[in-house]
Design an enzyme around this catalytic site. Structure first.
Site, PDB file in Angstrom:
ATOM      1  N   ALA A 238      -9.677  11.667 -17.305  1.00 13.56           N
ATOM      2  CA  ALA A 238     -10.647  10.593 -17.018  1.00 13.56           C
ATOM      3  C   ALA A 238     -11.750  10.984 -16.035  1.00 13.56           C
ATOM      4  CB  ALA A 238      -9.897   9.359 -16.498  1.00 13.56           C
ATOM      5  N   ALA A 239     -11.495  11.993 -15.192  1.00 12.41           N
ATOM      6  CA  ALA A 239     -12.528  12.377 -14.218  1.00 12.41           C
ATOM      7  C   ALA A 239     -13.319  13.589 -14.682  1.00 12.41           C
ATOM      8  CB  ALA A 239     -11.882  12.654 -12.856  1.00 12.41           C
TER       9      ALA A 239
ATOM     10  N   MET B 288     -16.347  14.914 -20.011  1.00 14.48           N
ATOM     11  CA  MET B 288     -16.244  14.028 -21.175  1.00 14.48           C
ATOM     12  C   MET B 288     -15.562  12.714 -20.800  1.00 14.48           C
ATOM     13  SD  MET B 288     -17.781  14.902 -23.812  1.00 14.48           S
ATOM     14  CE  MET B 288     -17.049  13.620 -24.817  1.00 14.48           C
TER      15      MET B 288
ATOM     16  N   THR C  71     -10.370  20.856 -27.224  1.00 13.58           N
ATOM     17  CA  THR C  71     -10.468  22.033 -28.093  1.00 13.58           C
ATOM     18  C   THR C  71      -9.667  23.184 -27.483  1.00 13.58           C
ATOM     19  OG1 THR C  71     -12.448  22.836 -26.979  1.00 13.58           O
ATOM     20  CG2 THR C  71     -12.784  21.359 -28.831  1.00 13.58           C
TER      21      THR C  71
ATOM     22  N   HIS D 117     -25.820  27.486 -28.323  1.00 17.84           N
ATOM     23  CA  HIS D 117     -25.268  26.670 -27.227  1.00 17.84           C
ATOM     24  C   HIS D 117     -25.705  27.256 -25.891  1.00 17.84           C
ATOM     25  CE1 HIS D 117     -22.541  25.109 -30.351  1.00 17.84           C
ATOM     26  NE2 HIS D 117     -22.343  24.091 -29.536  1.00 17.84           N
TER      27      HIS D 117
ATOM     28  N   LYS E 157     -21.140  28.585 -22.529  1.00 15.87           N
ATOM     29  CA  LYS E 157     -20.084  28.347 -23.537  1.00 15.87           C
ATOM     30  C   LYS E 157     -19.299  29.638 -23.766  1.00 15.87           C
ATOM     31  CE  LYS E 157     -19.170  26.495 -28.152  1.00 15.87           C
ATOM     32  NZ  LYS E 157     -18.049  25.647 -27.768  1.00 15.87           N
TER      33      LYS E 157
ATOM     34  N   THR F 165     -17.312  24.250 -34.278  1.00 13.17           N
ATOM     35  CA  THR F 165     -18.041  23.395 -35.223  1.00 13.17           C
ATOM     36  C   THR F 165     -18.716  24.243 -36.307  1.00 13.17           C
ATOM     37  OG1 THR F 165     -18.412  21.806 -33.479  1.00 13.17           O
ATOM     38  CG2 THR F 165     -19.860  21.643 -35.391  1.00 13.17           C
TER      39      THR F 165
END
Ligand code: NAD
Length: 268
Positions: A13-14, A17, A104, A159, A163, A170
């Site tokens: 949560a922190a 995302m 991922t 990207h 990365k 993807t």
């Protein structure tokens, strides 16, 4: 909780995302945060998840107790590191909640656990939750089968310089979609490195790195006489969070099984 409200427990949560998802949940009246999980020892344990994300008070304190946080959830949404995914799977199964995995870099053991969980609960695991990319798969599949083997297919992505993996998951997924549409075995027809290699046509996947690019993917379909390019550009992380919340809302109350973003969009 009202019947129309989907209760979400969020793992990670922190994180970057996680904060986006808290904001995306706050923007929707039909979805509500009911649990927020972080690693034990995280500075934000005990903080209100909504306030931390700048989305106002959510009335949900961030906790490291995933079982308690998942209690009563309709959907467990996992955006933690891969090490936390098994815990998220178990918590979702324990709570009888659906499971959305955005994390991922999962290994074979995680993939097996996700498959097993799908026998008991609704599961969606995708390395890209953008609705635009889901539609791109659909368009690419139709383009490859309509245009036929006279058109070569290449996937090019770019990207940000930070990365780690290249080419992106993807881009590889898009190449698999093209291979499937052509009736080729993806394991034998996708080339991620081509220096000095000549021979049978394959689907090339090329990755460029630089600057602060969030993510760009282009599928090139080229014949001797014309070229079609299908491009998706991510402008921020927000699109992934919005896709995740849309997917979570779709999964709530669904029967056990594996679902994809194509299902979320009604494309399959
Ligand atoms: P991040 O490192 O910013 O966030 C991860 C968070 O998880 C951190 O806050 C960390 O403290 C927390 N965490 C660590 N251990 C934990 C545990 N045991 N339990 C709960 N939380 C724990 O990473 P990020 O940029 O937010 O990305 C998270 C994941 O989402 C990555 O795997 C990334 O590749 C993936 N991702 C997926 C999509 C998609 O569309 N599917 C899009 C973007 C990112």
């Amino acid at each position: 909780m009202s019947e129309k409200t989907v209760g979400v427990t969020l793992v990670g949560a922190a994180g970057r995302m996680g904060l986006e998802i808290v904001r995306a949940v706050a923007a929707r009246p039909d979805v509500r945060l009911i649990g927020a999980v972080e690693r034990a020892g995280c500075d934000h344990i005990g903080a209100d998840a909504g306030r931390l994300a700048g989305a106002g008070d959510a009335g949900v304190a961030i906790s490291s107790d995933i079982e308690a946080a998942a209690d009563g959830a309709d959907v467990v949404v996992d955006f933690g590191p891969p090490e936390a995914t098994l815990g998220a799977i178990r918590a979702a199964e324990g709570a009888g909640a659906a499971l959305l995995v955005g994390t991922t870099g999962l290994d074979a053991r995680d993939a097996e656990a996700i498959d097993r969980a799908a026998r008991r609960i609704a599961v969606l695991s995708a390395s890209n939750l953008s609705v635009g990319i889901a539609v791109m798969h659909d368009i690419l599949r139709r383009a490859v089968s309509s245009l036929g083997e006279g058109f070569d297919v290449e996937i090019v992505e770019m990207h940000h310089r930070g990365k780690a993996d290249a080419p992106s998951g993807t881009a590889l997924d898009l190449a698999r979609t093209a291979a499937d549409a052509r009736g080729w075995d993806a394991g034998e027809s996708i080339a991620t490195a081509r220096a000095g290699v000549r021979g049978a046509r394959e689907i090339g996947v090329l990755g460029a790195r630089g600057g602060g690019v969030f993510g760009e993917h282009t599928a090139i379909l080229a014949s001797d006489h014309e070229r079609l390019e299908i491009t998706h550009r991510a402008a921020s992380r927000t699109l992934f969070a919005q896709g995740a919340v849309r997917a979570a809302s779709f999964l709530a109350g669904k029967p056990a099984g594996r679902y994809t973003m194509m299902d979320v969009l009604g494309l399959d």
